[in-house]
Design an enzyme around this catalytic site. Structure first.
Site, PDB file in Angstrom:
ATOM      1  N   HIS A  18       0.850  -1.207   0.000  1.00  0.00           N
ATOM      2  CA  HIS A  18       0.000   0.000   0.000  1.00  0.00           C
ATOM      3  C   HIS A  18       0.879   1.249   0.000  1.00  0.00           C
ATOM      4  O   HIS A  18       0.611   2.207  -0.735  1.00  0.00           O
ATOM      5  CB  HIS A  18      -0.866   0.063   1.269  1.00  0.00           C
ATOM      6  CG  HIS A  18      -1.929  -0.981   1.402  1.00  0.00           C
ATOM      7  ND1 HIS A  18      -2.105  -1.722   2.542  1.00  0.00           N
ATOM      8  CD2 HIS A  18      -2.901  -1.374   0.542  1.00  0.00           C
ATOM      9  CE1 HIS A  18      -3.149  -2.532   2.397  1.00  0.00           C
ATOM     10  NE2 HIS A  18      -3.641  -2.351   1.177  1.00  0.00           N
ATOM     11  N   LYS A  42     -18.251  -5.583   8.478  1.00  0.00           N
ATOM     12  CA  LYS A  42     -17.031  -6.382   8.317  1.00  0.00           C
ATOM     13  C   LYS A  42     -16.194  -6.281   9.583  1.00  0.00           C
ATOM     14  O   LYS A  42     -15.881  -5.175  10.039  1.00  0.00           O
ATOM     15  CB  LYS A  42     -16.251  -5.830   7.111  1.00  0.00           C
ATOM     16  CG  LYS A  42     -15.167  -6.757   6.603  1.00  0.00           C
ATOM     17  CD  LYS A  42     -14.633  -6.232   5.275  1.00  0.00           C
ATOM     18  CE  LYS A  42     -13.245  -6.738   4.995  1.00  0.00           C
ATOM     19  NZ  LYS A  42     -12.651  -6.117   3.826  1.00  0.00           N
ATOM     20  N   ARG A  91      -1.834  -6.435  -8.008  1.00  0.00           N
ATOM     21  CA  ARG A  91      -0.624  -7.218  -7.729  1.00  0.00           C
ATOM     22  C   ARG A  91      -0.437  -8.357  -8.716  1.00  0.00           C
ATOM     23  O   ARG A  91       0.660  -8.664  -9.123  1.00  0.00           O
ATOM     24  CB  ARG A  91      -0.692  -7.811  -6.311  1.00  0.00           C
ATOM     25  CG  ARG A  91      -0.598  -6.781  -5.226  1.00  0.00           C
ATOM     26  CD  ARG A  91      -1.034  -7.343  -3.912  1.00  0.00           C
ATOM     27  NE  ARG A  91      -2.429  -7.758  -3.981  1.00  0.00           N
ATOM     28  CZ  ARG A  91      -3.187  -8.050  -2.942  1.00  0.00           C
ATOM     29  NH1 ARG A  91      -2.669  -8.017  -1.741  1.00  0.00           N
ATOM     30  NH2 ARG A  91      -4.440  -8.396  -3.090  1.00  0.00           N
ATOM     31  N   SER A 129      -2.974  -7.721   3.323  1.00  0.00           N
ATOM     32  CA  SER A 129      -3.293  -7.513   4.741  1.00  0.00           C
ATOM     33  C   SER A 129      -3.725  -8.834   5.387  1.00  0.00           C
ATOM     34  O   SER A 129      -3.377  -9.118   6.529  1.00  0.00           O
ATOM     35  CB  SER A 129      -4.411  -6.492   4.894  1.00  0.00           C
ATOM     36  OG  SER A 129      -4.018  -5.252   4.372  1.00  0.00           O
TER      37      SER A 129
END
Ligand code: PNS
Length: 160
Positions: A18, A42, A91, A129
């Site tokens: 990030h 979430k 990515r 993450s």
């Protein structure tokens, strides 16, 4: 040309991939809004306040970056900050399907908003993450994947 972009995400927690994208945004755009999703549905490891504080500390050297949180639709947040470009990191091919759907949905909601994709440095293409949290929870070393303040915050979380 003055370009104002929004870099949205969960950032739970922020990692070096990030930060690599944020650095690239800061270099190329006049204003960068880092927008942390506040999603009550979430469950996250770090609260919005914790994520906000960590990211603010990490970008304090970048005068054209600001950090905030948002609820609801991302396109509405872009309206609020008067931006029309969303930046997302890509990515690998595996990211593409989800990112493509989101970009098309956001275009459906606001035809004037563009999504652009930026690729992080090679050494971060495997960092997420989710995996950072998993490795940290199991006692593995994540110190080369996240900044030191995040390493410390993860240690604290998983000690308690
Ligand atoms: O880091 P993440 O979890 O991949 O980020 C996802 C994020 C925050 C960009 C995405 O969930 C989002 O934009 N949420 C806001 C809700 C929204 O606008 N949904 C409709 C368009 S996809």
């Amino acid at each position: 040309m003055k370009l104002r972009v929004v870099y949205p995400g969960s950032f739970d927690p922020i990692h070096n991939g990030h930060l690599d994208i944020i650095q690239r945004c800061a270099d190329h755009f006049s204003q960068v809004h880092i927008a942390i999703l506040q999603n009550e549905e979430k469950e996250t490891l770090f609260s919005v306040a914790e994520r906000l504080e960590m990211i603010q500390e990490l970008v304090k050297g970048y005068p054209n970056c600001q950090v905030s949180s948002f609820q609801g639709l991302l396109v509405e947040y872009l309206d609020q900050v008067n931006a029309n470009i969303i930046v997302r990191g890509l990515r690998a091919v595996s990211d593409f399907e989800y990112e493509f759907q989101m970009a098309m949905m956001n275009r459906h909601l606001r035809p004037g908003i563009e999504t652009i994709f930026m690729v992080p440095a090679e050494e971060y293409t495997f960092v997420s993450s989710r995996l950072v949290k998993e490795v940290a929870r199991l006692g593995g070393d994540v110190s080369r994947l996240v900044p030191p303040l995040v390493t410390e915050a993860l240690k604290k979380k998983f000690r308690s």
